[in-house]
Write an enzyme that holds these catalytic residues in place. Structure first.
Site, PDB file in Angstrom:
ATOM      1  N   HIS A 290     -18.817  23.777   0.888  1.00  0.00           N
ATOM      2  CA  HIS A 290     -17.861  24.724   0.283  1.00  0.00           C
ATOM      3  C   HIS A 290     -18.027  26.066   1.017  1.00  0.00           C
ATOM      4  CE1 HIS A 290     -15.275  26.507  -2.606  1.00  0.00           C
ATOM      5  NE2 HIS A 290     -16.007  26.468  -3.702  1.00  0.00           N
ATOM      6  N   HIS A 329     -10.394  19.676   5.075  1.00  0.00           N
ATOM      7  CA  HIS A 329     -10.183  20.254   3.756  1.00  0.00           C
ATOM      8  C   HIS A 329      -9.648  19.189   2.826  1.00  0.00           C
ATOM      9  CE1 HIS A 329      -8.883  23.027   0.645  1.00  0.00           C
ATOM     10  NE2 HIS A 329      -9.731  23.873   1.205  1.00  0.00           N
ATOM     11  N   ASP A 385     -13.317  28.828   6.969  1.00  0.00           N
ATOM     12  CA  ASP A 385     -14.680  29.164   7.372  1.00  0.00           C
ATOM     13  C   ASP A 385     -14.908  29.066   8.874  1.00  0.00           C
ATOM     14  OD1 ASP A 385     -15.744  29.726   4.827  1.00  0.00           O
ATOM     15  OD2 ASP A 385     -15.790  27.590   4.368  1.00  0.00           O
TER      16      ASP A 385
HETATM   17  N1  CMC Z   1     -16.207  16.710  10.570  1.00  0.00           N
HETATM   18  C1  CMC Z   1     -16.129  15.395  10.842  1.00  0.00           C
HETATM   19  N2  CMC Z   1     -15.514  14.511  10.058  1.00  0.00           N
HETATM   20  C2  CMC Z   1     -14.954  14.952   8.939  1.00  0.00           C
HETATM   21  C3  CMC Z   1     -15.000  16.314   8.578  1.00  0.00           C
HETATM   22  C4  CMC Z   1     -15.653  17.218   9.441  1.00  0.00           C
HETATM   23  N3  CMC Z   1     -15.718  18.509   9.149  1.00  0.00           N
HETATM   24  N4  CMC Z   1     -14.367  16.489   7.383  1.00  0.00           N
HETATM   25  C5  CMC Z   1     -13.948  15.272   7.018  1.00  0.00           C
HETATM   26  N5  CMC Z   1     -14.290  14.346   7.956  1.00  0.00           N
HETATM   27  C6  CMC Z   1     -13.969  12.908   7.949  1.00  0.00           C
HETATM   28  C7  CMC Z   1     -14.866  12.152   7.006  1.00  0.00           C
HETATM   29  O1  CMC Z   1     -16.014  11.665   7.646  1.00  0.00           O
HETATM   30  C8  CMC Z   1     -13.937  11.054   6.548  1.00  0.00           C
HETATM   31  O2  CMC Z   1     -13.881  10.087   7.580  1.00  0.00           O
HETATM   32  P1  CMC Z   1     -13.834   8.504   7.237  1.00  0.00           P
HETATM   33  O3  CMC Z   1     -12.515   8.327   6.523  1.00  0.00           O
HETATM   34  O4  CMC Z   1     -13.938   7.829   8.521  1.00  0.00           O
HETATM   35  O5  CMC Z   1     -14.990   8.260   6.327  1.00  0.00           O
HETATM   36  C9  CMC Z   1     -12.566  11.715   6.483  1.00  0.00           C
HETATM   37  O6  CMC Z   1     -12.642  12.787   7.436  1.00  0.00           O
HETATM   38  C10 CMC Z   1     -12.228  12.277   5.114  1.00  0.00           C
HETATM   39  O7  CMC Z   1     -13.273  13.173   4.737  1.00  0.00           O
HETATM   40  P2  CMC Z   1     -13.804  13.354   3.272  1.00  0.00           P
HETATM   41  O8  CMC Z   1     -15.233  13.777   3.343  1.00  0.00           O
HETATM   42  O9  CMC Z   1     -13.454  12.154   2.451  1.00  0.00           O
HETATM   43  O10 CMC Z   1     -12.877  14.555   2.783  1.00  0.00           O
HETATM   44  P3  CMC Z   1     -13.116  15.459   1.537  1.00  0.00           P
HETATM   45  O11 CMC Z   1     -11.790  15.916   1.079  1.00  0.00           O
HETATM   46  O12 CMC Z   1     -13.989  14.788   0.548  1.00  0.00           O
HETATM   47  O13 CMC Z   1     -13.967  16.681   2.151  1.00  0.00           O
HETATM   48  C11 CMC Z   1     -14.577  18.723   3.106  1.00  0.00           C
HETATM   49  C12 CMC Z   1     -13.456  17.926   2.436  1.00  0.00           C
HETATM   50  C13 CMC Z   1     -14.114  20.165   3.286  1.00  0.00           C
HETATM   51  C14 CMC Z   1     -15.816  18.707   2.221  1.00  0.00           C
HETATM   52  C15 CMC Z   1     -14.890  18.097   4.487  1.00  0.00           C
HETATM   53  O14 CMC Z   1     -13.743  18.147   5.298  1.00  0.00           O
HETATM   54  C16 CMC Z   1     -16.085  18.743   5.186  1.00  0.00           C
HETATM   55  O15 CMC Z   1     -17.212  18.369   4.937  1.00  0.00           O
HETATM   56  N6  CMC Z   1     -15.830  19.779   6.057  1.00  0.00           N
HETATM   57  C17 CMC Z   1     -16.914  20.506   6.681  1.00  0.00           C
HETATM   58  C18 CMC Z   1     -17.433  21.573   5.717  1.00  0.00           C
HETATM   59  C19 CMC Z   1     -16.466  22.719   5.597  1.00  0.00           C
HETATM   60  O16 CMC Z   1     -15.961  23.250   6.575  1.00  0.00           O
HETATM   61  N7  CMC Z   1     -16.231  23.159   4.333  1.00  0.00           N
HETATM   62  C20 CMC Z   1     -15.375  24.316   4.039  1.00  0.00           C
HETATM   63  C21 CMC Z   1     -14.115  23.911   3.331  1.00  0.00           C
HETATM   64  S1  CMC Z   1     -12.884  25.217   3.302  1.00  0.00           S
HETATM   65  C22 CMC Z   1     -13.603  26.505   2.399  1.00  0.00           C
HETATM   66  C23 CMC Z   1     -13.812  26.155   0.966  1.00  0.00           C
HETATM   67  O17 CMC Z   1     -12.872  26.162   0.200  1.00  0.00           O
HETATM   68  O18 CMC Z   1     -14.972  25.921   0.595  1.00  0.00           O
END
Ligand code: CMC
Length: 451
Positions: A290, A329, A385
């Site tokens: 987050h 996201h 971020d």
């Molecule tokens: N790098 C590599 N792969 C990713 C990333 C990433 N940053 N984000 C998502 N994926 C992949 C993930 O591995 C999954 O792949 P697969 O379908 O093969 O398993 C697919 O994309 C879907 O990801 P998810 O984890 O199911 O998506 P989510 O909606 O649960 O997670 C997230 C959203 C923001 C937690 C995630 O994108 C992430 O971990 N990003 C990096 C951390 C980050 O930058 N966070 C800040 C978010 S914006 C500010 C805020 O509001 O906090």
């Protein structure tokens, strides 16, 4: 007498006869194949009520159906009139106003008013609002003493969360959450004191004397003064940096039902006071997935070290070894509009501070990532971020203070979400259900008889 109508099952093409009166416009017809019963469930705002499933039972003692949605992938937990996001189009609006217009023309304090009260303030309302926030920036000396107890190398977010929670002990009137005037007072206190706590966290770690608030400065100007003033009588602000920080605060002010807003609402729903609710929301923000991501992005860029190493890092991401921090996201499946705007601010800041070497690595990362199949198919774009940390660093903020900056800005959104919850007649204590998948009943075994 109304007749029946033939309905086609969208999944397998089979047909069903349904009484015509069930086909009112805007309803969902459900046929329970376990007993053949048919239900008509109203659809409002593209949503059906999970409680409408409870009537779907296969016997009298059946509890009824529940919906299962780990991590709230497809569940609306509230009706909200605060922030609108269209994740596919990359749109963000606060109370209907596009984020780009607010970033261009408004100020953080005006946006905070807008988020909390729903409309832009008149000149008089704004003057009163700003005056009241500015006059609640001082911390009780006890809070300062409490903060002195932290280790010199304590993480600023740990200090911040504890200090915000501790304010609850100083303001017992905050428990009267249904009293409009007292709620208003806590809003002034929280918006006023967050920058002071954040700056004290930094000064404590540096071993520098605390700088008291200067009420003649703007919200961000005062914060910069409390952070960086040394022996000079009045801190000399750079207007470009002061404005850039204000815009960054606007961009971070709210983001509808994100993880920390959900915590603010969840804790607030137990009728806890806003100080402890906000401490809990800050704790949720601290996590690296987050608001803690901005700090992780900086570590990642430093680890990558140079543009030449970017392709190798992207390979590791694709192989699932690491995540590309600042990318992806839950809601945006297009470019995060905040990230787009932050990139523009970066150029203005670098004109004052000098160009950060990390920006070239970040731009190369974005360039390579956006043409890779892995990111395209998963719709992963830079989020808020990705670039914010580089700007904060150029402005002189230490890396581990980035999430604290996010928390100051998000305080406006948390308070807006909290107040909306408190005034929402439909809300109750937040309490999800579960699917129990553990053991059935079993009898206790004395320790000496256990194998
Ligand atoms: N790098 C590599 N792969 C990713 C990333 C990433 N940053 N984000 C998502 N994926 C992949 C993930 O591995 C999954 O792949 P697969 O379908 O093969 O398993 C697919 O994309 C879907 O990801 P998810 O984890 O199911 O998506 P989510 O909606 O649960 O997670 C997230 C959203 C923001 C937690 C995630 O994108 C992430 O971990 N990003 C990096 C951390 C980050 O930058 N966070 C800040 C978010 S914006 C500010 C805020 O509001 O906090």
């Amino acid at each position: 007498m109304s007749g029946t109508k033939t309905i086609i099952d969208a999944q397998n093409g089979k047909t069903f006869e349904v009484p015509e009166e069930m086909l009112q416009s805007g309803s969902l017809i459900i046929i329970d194949s376990r007993n053949g019963k048919k239900y008509s469930v109203p659809v409002t705002n593209g949503t059906i009520r999970a409680m409408d499933f409870r009537q779907m039972k296969i016997s009298d003692d059946d509890f009824g159906l529940m919906t299962y949605d780990p991590a709230f992938l497809n569940t609306a937990s509230c009706r909200s009139a605060i922030t609108f996001i269209d994740g596919d189009k990359g749109l963000l609006r606060y109370r209907g106003y596009p984020i780009e217009q607010l970033a261009e023309k408004s100020s953080f304090l005006e946006v905070a008013y807008l988020l909390i009260y729903g409309s832009l303030p008149t000149k008089t309302e704004f003057e009163e609002w700003s005056h009241n926030i500015v006059h609640h920036t001082m911390l009780h000396e006890n809070t300062k003493k409490l903060m002195e107890g932290f280790n010199r190398d304590a993480h600023p977010m740990g200090m911040f969360i504890s200090s915000v929670g501790a304010l609850s002990s100083l303001y017992p009137d905050a428990k009267n959450i249904f009293d409009k005037d007292l709620r208003q007072l806590q809003i002034y206190r929280l918006l006023g004191k967050m920058p002071t706590i954040a700056a004290y966290c930094y000064r404590h770690r540096q071993g520098l004397p605390y700088v008291y608030p200067d009420n003649t400065l703007s919200y961000t100007g005062n914060f910069l003064s409390m952070m960086f003033k040394m022996t000079e009588l009045k801190y000399k602000l750079n207007p470009v940096l002061e404005h850039a920080l204000d815009v960054l605060f606007i961009l971070h002010a709210d983001h509808e039902q994100n993880c920390s807003a959900n915590v603010m609402r969840s804790v607030g729903s137990s009728q806890a006071d806003p100080f402890v609710s906000l401490a809990a929301a800050s704790a949720a923000l601290y996590g690296p997935l987050h608001g803690g991501a901005n700090e992780q992005v900086l570590h990642m860029l430093n680890d990558i070290g140079s543009k030449e190493n970017v392709a190798a890092y992207v390979k590791r991401v694709k192989e699932g070894e690491v995540r590309l921090m600042g990318f992806g996201h839950r809601v945006y499946k297009n470019y995060d509009p905040r990230a787009k705007y932050i990139k523009e601010i970066a150029d203005k800041v670098f004109e004052v501070t000098g160009r950060s070497r990390l920006i070239d690595i970040a731009l190369e990362l974005e360039r390579i990532a956006l043409q890779e199949e892995y990111f395209i198919t998963r719709k992963l774009y830079p989020n808020v971020d990705f670039y914010s940390g580089i700007i904060y660093q150029a402005m002189g903020f230490p890396t581990d203070a980035f999430t604290v900056l996010f928390a100051i800005a998000r305080t406006a959104g948390w308070l807006a979400q909290w107040q909306e919850l408190i005034l929402d007649q439909e809300q109750k204590i937040s309490r999800p259900r579960q699917m129990y998948v553990g053991e059935g009943k079993r009898d206790y075994i004395e320790v000496k008889k256990r194998e």
